[in-house]
Design a protein around this motif. Structure first.
Motif, PDB file in Angstrom:
ATOM      1  N   ILE A 108       0.854  -1.198   0.000  1.00 51.18           N
ATOM      2  CA  ILE A 108       0.000   0.000   0.000  1.00 51.18           C
ATOM      3  C   ILE A 108       0.884   1.239   0.000  1.00 51.18           C
ATOM      4  O   ILE A 108       2.058   1.182   0.352  1.00 51.18           O
ATOM      5  N   SER A 109       0.294   2.361  -0.415  1.00 46.02           N
ATOM      6  CA  SER A 109       1.036   3.623  -0.446  1.00 46.02           C
ATOM      7  C   SER A 109       0.219   4.724   0.199  1.00 46.02           C
ATOM      8  O   SER A 109      -1.007   4.641   0.283  1.00 46.02           O
ATOM      9  N   GLY A 110       0.934   5.769   0.616  1.00 42.84           N
ATOM     10  CA  GLY A 110       0.286   6.919   1.246  1.00 42.84           C
ATOM     11  C   GLY A 110       1.329   7.745   1.972  1.00 42.84           C
ATOM     12  O   GLY A 110       2.532   7.446   1.915  1.00 42.84           O
ATOM     13  N   ALA A 111       0.879   8.779   2.659  1.00 45.27           N
ATOM     14  CA  ALA A 111       1.801   9.581   3.453  1.00 45.27           C
ATOM     15  C   ALA A 111       2.372   8.739   4.592  1.00 45.27           C
ATOM     16  O   ALA A 111       1.675   7.883   5.158  1.00 45.27           O
ATOM     17  N   LEU A 159      -1.570   3.168  10.647  1.00 45.44           N
ATOM     18  CA  LEU A 159      -2.516   2.184  10.134  1.00 45.44           C
ATOM     19  C   LEU A 159      -2.511   0.918  10.976  1.00 45.44           C
ATOM     20  O   LEU A 159      -1.449   0.386  11.328  1.00 45.44           O
ATOM     21  N   ARG A 160      -3.687   0.403  11.316  1.00 46.36           N
ATOM     22  CA  ARG A 160      -3.819  -0.846  12.062  1.00 46.36           C
ATOM     23  C   ARG A 160      -4.136  -1.981  11.090  1.00 46.36           C
ATOM     24  O   ARG A 160      -4.826  -1.770  10.083  1.00 46.36           O
ATOM     25  N   PRO A 161      -3.715  -3.200  11.399  1.00 44.04           N
ATOM     26  CA  PRO A 161      -3.992  -4.328  10.492  1.00 44.04           C
ATOM     27  C   PRO A 161      -5.474  -4.545  10.241  1.00 44.04           C
ATOM     28  O   PRO A 161      -5.869  -4.934   9.144  1.00 44.04           O
ATOM     29  N   ASP A 162      -6.302  -4.305  11.263  1.00 39.88           N
ATOM     30  CA  ASP A 162      -7.726  -4.566  11.080  1.00 39.88           C
ATOM     31  C   ASP A 162      -8.422  -3.516  10.216  1.00 39.88           C
ATOM     32  O   ASP A 162      -9.616  -3.620   9.929  1.00 39.88           O
ATOM     33  N   GLU A 163      -7.669  -2.482   9.804  1.00 41.58           N
ATOM     34  CA  GLU A 163      -8.254  -1.478   8.926  1.00 41.58           C
ATOM     35  C   GLU A 163      -8.132  -1.863   7.450  1.00 41.58           C
ATOM     36  O   GLU A 163      -8.663  -1.179   6.583  1.00 41.58           O
ATOM     37  N   ILE A 164      -7.413  -2.961   7.164  1.00 44.11           N
ATOM     38  CA  ILE A 164      -7.243  -3.451   5.804  1.00 44.11           C
ATOM     39  C   ILE A 164      -8.062  -4.726   5.642  1.00 44.11           C
ATOM     40  O   ILE A 164      -7.918  -5.678   6.424  1.00 44.11           O
ATOM     41  N   ASP A 177     -10.125  -3.296   0.642  1.00 38.13           N
ATOM     42  CA  ASP A 177     -10.775  -2.209   1.389  1.00 38.13           C
ATOM     43  C   ASP A 177      -9.716  -1.549   2.270  1.00 38.13           C
ATOM     44  O   ASP A 177      -9.228  -2.160   3.222  1.00 38.13           O
ATOM     45  N   VAL A 178      -9.362  -0.289   1.925  1.00 42.28           N
ATOM     46  CA  VAL A 178      -8.335   0.429   2.688  1.00 42.28           C
ATOM     47  C   VAL A 178      -8.931   1.737   3.215  1.00 42.28           C
ATOM     48  O   VAL A 178      -9.918   2.250   2.672  1.00 42.28           O
ATOM     49  N   PRO A 179      -8.336   2.334   4.241  1.00 44.08           N
ATOM     50  CA  PRO A 179      -8.850   3.611   4.770  1.00 44.08           C
ATOM     51  C   PRO A 179      -8.635   4.747   3.772  1.00 44.08           C
ATOM     52  O   PRO A 179      -7.946   4.598   2.755  1.00 44.08           O
ATOM     53  N   ALA A 180      -9.199   5.884   4.101  1.00 45.87           N
ATOM     54  CA  ALA A 180      -9.032   7.069   3.268  1.00 45.87           C
ATOM     55  C   ALA A 180      -7.567   7.449   3.182  1.00 45.87           C
ATOM     56  O   ALA A 180      -6.795   7.281   4.138  1.00 45.87           O
ATOM     57  N   PHE A 181      -7.185   7.955   2.007  1.00 47.30           N
ATOM     58  CA  PHE A 181      -5.841   8.471   1.728  1.00 47.30           C
ATOM     59  C   PHE A 181      -4.790   7.359   1.659  1.00 47.30           C
ATOM     60  O   PHE A 181      -3.593   7.628   1.759  1.00 47.30           O
ATOM     61  N   VAL A 182      -5.249   6.109   1.525  1.00 47.83           N
ATOM     62  CA  VAL A 182      -4.342   4.982   1.345  1.00 47.83           C
ATOM     63  C   VAL A 182      -4.705   4.309   0.026  1.00 47.83           C
ATOM     64  O   VAL A 182      -5.885   4.140  -0.291  1.00 47.83           O
TER      65      VAL A 182
END
Length: 461
Positions: free
Chosen positions: A354-357, A364-369, A390-395
């Motif tokens: 994954i990429s992002g700032a 990022l937590r593992p359960d957020e992916i 399914d990834v969080p915003a800005f990822v």
């Protein structure tokens, strides 16, 4: 004697005397008394001369009662002087209030007569007055909208178009305690647009709702405004994004200055609106961190949005990457009576980049992916199923060239799957994916009875 009478001078004197007597006989009315002819004085009676006050400090006191308000005076003077002062206003009767105190008191009357006229009689010679102390107090002004707007419109809360909603009310001390409401009314009957800068009179009411006409209000009038609009509703703001950031940049955060907006439209449409997502940020215009303005565009069923623009605080940073090892694949959408088993990869896990700032990836937590294989509608057999991440915003998910984002899944009859598991257990083996119970809430989504609908979108930018 004869010689005296014959003298010329004597004859002239006698002639003058006789002439005067003859003139008197001709011009004098025998019915007129000598006193009336010779008198030049007369008497005059004024039945209701008005009493006026003098010296009242109107900033401190008010004259609440005076009894009587008129007096009877009798005067005398030359007829010519009386004729000159023929009006009642020429006879001033005053009461001096310079030294008067609050309360009821009896004070002498002062008569100011015209020149040459004298007082014969005045009744009464005193007057009873009642003075009340005056108070000035600030009050909050309430603006009331009267009437009904046009069909399909509603009137908002009226407001004073000024720096303050306060007014000052001046009243006698006893009356001040009876003040119930200080208000200004504005008519919105039939209005289909906002009533702006309408001039309204300030009215003071007592506790029984009766207007106090003796109240002095500062200011006497105010300018008010009433918003007349379609029905409205306040809903959460959700910012959408379009376009892409320049290469090498990722979003750290986007924070709107407000989290709610007011939307206007027909009531039946407003009832269905739960969130407003008409504010769209074009990411291609973001070059660096800072504040950006985005317009709140009307959406279906919405006529107007307030505010018209929203300020977004945008923070960007250089893009970083992170690889998540052994990310478990979940299966969604399995039909009832069937079981889905992941055949490849055998352990049902993949490595995900994954990429992002950097600050976003670090937090990022593992359960957020969530990596999801949706098998809805698939029958028995082996299937190559694409994965949804399914990834969080800005990822964002990074797909390397040649990297498959698919898994091989075999769908079996549940009875056959159980038989396979039993056979594996007898020889000491382990199936590639242990079949769950028919009804499972484990989150793996193996069994279709409790599986989610499989609808998962990539929220990364």
């Amino acid at each position: 004697m004869d010689r005296w009478l014959s003298h010329p001078t004597a004859l002239k004197i006698i002639s003058i005397i006789l002439g005067l007597l003859l003139w008197a006989v001709v011009h004098i009315d025998p019915d007129t008394s000598p006193e009336a002819v010779t008198s030049s004085f007369d008497i005059k009676t004024i039945e209701a001369a008005r009493i006026i006050t003098d010296g009242l400090n109107e900033e401190k006191f008010t004259l609440s009662a005076m009894e009587p308000t008129v007096v009877r005076i009798v005067v005398q003077g030359r007829i010519s002087d009386l004729l000159k002062a023929s009006s009642v206003e020429d006879y001033e009767v005053k009461v001096d209030l310079n030294d008067a105190k609050p309360g009821i008191q009896e004070l002498p009357l002062i008569l100011d007569l015209p020149k040459g006229i004298q007082l014969v009689e005045m009744s009464p010679r005193t007057v009873t007055v009642q003075l009340e102390e005056i108070l000035t107090k600030p009050f909050e002004l309430q603006v009331v909208a009267e009437g009904k707007p046009a069909d399909g419109y509603i009137a908002g809360t009226p407001a004073v178009v000024s720096e303050t909603n306060g007014v000052e009310v001046t009243l006698p001390k006893d009356d001040m305690s009876r003040v119930g409401l200080v208000s200004a009314e504005v008519n919105v009957d039939g209005a289909d647009e906002t009533v702006v800068n309408k001039k309204a009179k300030v009215i003071v009411y007592d506790t029984e709702g009766i207007e106090m006409t003796n109240a002095v209000v500062t200011p006497e009038t105010v300018h008010v405004e009433v918003k007349v609009t379609p029905p409205f509703k306040t809903v959460p703001l959700q910012v959408r994004y379009t376009g892409s950031l320049p290469d090498g940049l990722s979003i750290v955060s986007i924070k709107p200055a407000i989290d709610q907006v007011t939307v206007y439209g027909e009531q039946k449409l407003l009832d269905e609106v739960q969130v407003y997502d008409g504010a769209v940020l074009d990411l291609s215009k973001v070059k660096q961190s800072g504040s950006l303005q985005v317009k709140t565009q009307p959406v279906e069923g919405i006529k107007l949005i307030e505010p018209a623009e929203v300020t977004l605080d945008v923070v960007v940073a250089p893009t970083a990457t992170r690889t998540l090892k052994d990310t478990k694949v979940m299966i969604n959408g399995v039909t009832a009576g069937l079981t889905a088993l992941i055949r490849s990869p055998e352990d049902g896990k993949i490595d995900l980049t994954i990429s992002g700032a950097e600050s976003v990836l670090s937090a990022l937590r593992p359960d957020e992916i969530n990596v999801i294989a949706d098998v809805e509608g698939l029958g028995p057999g082996v299937h190559i199923v694409p994965l949804q991440v399914d990834v969080p915003a800005f990822v964002q998910t990074v797909i390397s060239r040649g990297q498959p984002l698919t898994v091989s899944i075999e769908i079996l009859d549940s009875a056959a799957a159980e038989a396979e598991q039993e056979a594996a257990e007898e020889v000491g083996g382990t199936p590639s994916e242990p079949p769950p119970a028919e009804s499972s809430d484990s989150g793996d989504g193996i069994n279709g009875d409790n599986a989610s609908d499989g609808t998962t979108t990539d929220t990364g930018t």
